[in-house]
Design an enzyme around this catalytic site. Structure first.
Site, PDB file in Angstrom:
ATOM      1  N   GLU A  94       0.852  -1.196   0.000  1.00 24.28           N
ATOM      2  CA  GLU A  94       0.000   0.000   0.000  1.00 24.28           C
ATOM      3  C   GLU A  94       0.884   1.242   0.000  1.00 24.28           C
ATOM      4  OE1 GLU A  94      -3.162   0.942  -0.085  1.00 24.28           O
ATOM      5  OE2 GLU A  94      -4.311  -0.903   0.286  1.00 24.28           O
ATOM      6  N   HIS A 134      -3.344  -3.204  -8.496  1.00 25.05           N
ATOM      7  CA  HIS A 134      -4.645  -3.738  -8.090  1.00 25.05           C
ATOM      8  C   HIS A 134      -5.632  -3.724  -9.267  1.00 25.05           C
ATOM      9  CE1 HIS A 134      -7.773  -3.864  -4.572  1.00 25.05           C
ATOM     10  NE2 HIS A 134      -7.672  -4.998  -5.214  1.00 25.05           N
ATOM     11  N   ASP A 144      -6.586   1.640  -8.663  1.00 23.69           N
ATOM     12  CA  ASP A 144      -5.264   1.869  -8.069  1.00 23.69           C
ATOM     13  C   ASP A 144      -4.213   0.871  -8.560  1.00 23.69           C
ATOM     14  OD1 ASP A 144      -6.728  -0.100  -6.485  1.00 23.69           O
ATOM     15  OD2 ASP A 144      -5.152   0.049  -4.979  1.00 23.69           O
TER      16      ASP A 144
HETATM   17 ZN   LIG Z   1      -6.073  -1.526  -3.888  1.00 21.18          ZN
END
Ligand SMILES: [Zn+2]
Length: 241
Positions: A94, A134, A144
């Site tokens: 992330e 993703h 994303d």
């Molecule tokens: Zn994501």
């Protein structure tokens, strides 16, 4: 190789440890939240049921949320080539960024430095096969890490797939329409690369989302969900054996 990381464990992972060899993917995300602290809180809160293995802060610092050999909950319903439920096979990263819904911004130089360093470390350690976003593994649900993600730069450092074509020539056929036959060829190329051929419910809308996912990954200058000559040539090059 060594990486510097701070521990801030998330409870959101499967208790059963996986085998070293099961790890084949790196999946990049952005947090999609304005506030970095809140994003970390969300990824470490029992209630959210989401996590990732690593978190990259705005200043490039790295946090470990889940140890690599445990399955963290970052990808959701997802597929690539023959693989389904990519959580099982992946390391999730992330990256702090407000995302498309909150003034999507460039990733910082320090973040990009950490992305590259961490990727190289993981690729070497696990012999990673696929480095994806993703939106590549869930094109009908996700945007994303988006079109500002430095895929081209990473590929010049041997991180992730890229094409081998003259960019100047390519840009001349940007937005040049193609016929039905070439549109089908492009879609076939996408499935060959690994994108899911399963189109849920609204076929027209979802085809555009699939094309956008490809553009966010390989043709970041124009994200319109329309197949053009430039997209076709890139996809041809990527599937060339
Ligand atoms: Zn994501």
């Amino acid at each position: 190789m060594h990486i510097n990381t701070t521990l801030n464990y998330s409870p959101n992972f499967n208790p059963k440890k996986r085998k070293f060899k099961q790890i084949k993917f790196i999946i990049f995300h952005y947090t999609g939240m304005k506030n970095e602290k809140e994003a970390i809180q969300r990824l470490t809160s029992v209630k959210s049921k989401v996590s990732s293995h690593y978190f990259i802060k705005n200043n490039g610092e790295l946090i470990t949320l889940v140890p690599e050999l445990y399955v963290s909950w970052h990808a959701g319903i997802s597929s690539w080539q023959k693989y389904k439920s990519i959580n099982k096979y992946s390391i999730g990263i992330e990256i702090s960024n407000p995302g498309h819904d909150n003034n999507y911004k460039k990733f910082s130089k320090k973040q990009i430095h950490s992305i590259l360093k961490l990727s190289k470390y993981l690729i070497k350690k696990y012999n990673i096969k696929f480095v994806l976003g993703h939106s590549d593994i869930a094109p009908y649900r996700k945007k994303d890490p988006g079109e500002k993600f430095p895929w081209k730069y990473l590929s010049t450092n041997r991180v992730g797939l890229w094409y081998d074509l003259n960019e100047k020539k390519l840009s001349k056929v940007r937005a040049v329409k193609v016929d039905k036959h070439d549109e089908n060829k492009f879609l076939k190329n996408l499935y060959k690369i690994g994108y899911s051929r399963f189109l849920p419910t609204d076929k027209y809308k979802n085809k555009r989302l699939l094309i956008k996912a490809f553009q966010r990954r390989f043709r970041q200058e124009l994200i319109n969900g329309l197949i053009d000559k430039e997209c076709l040539l890139i996809s041809n090059n990527l599937t060339k054996t």
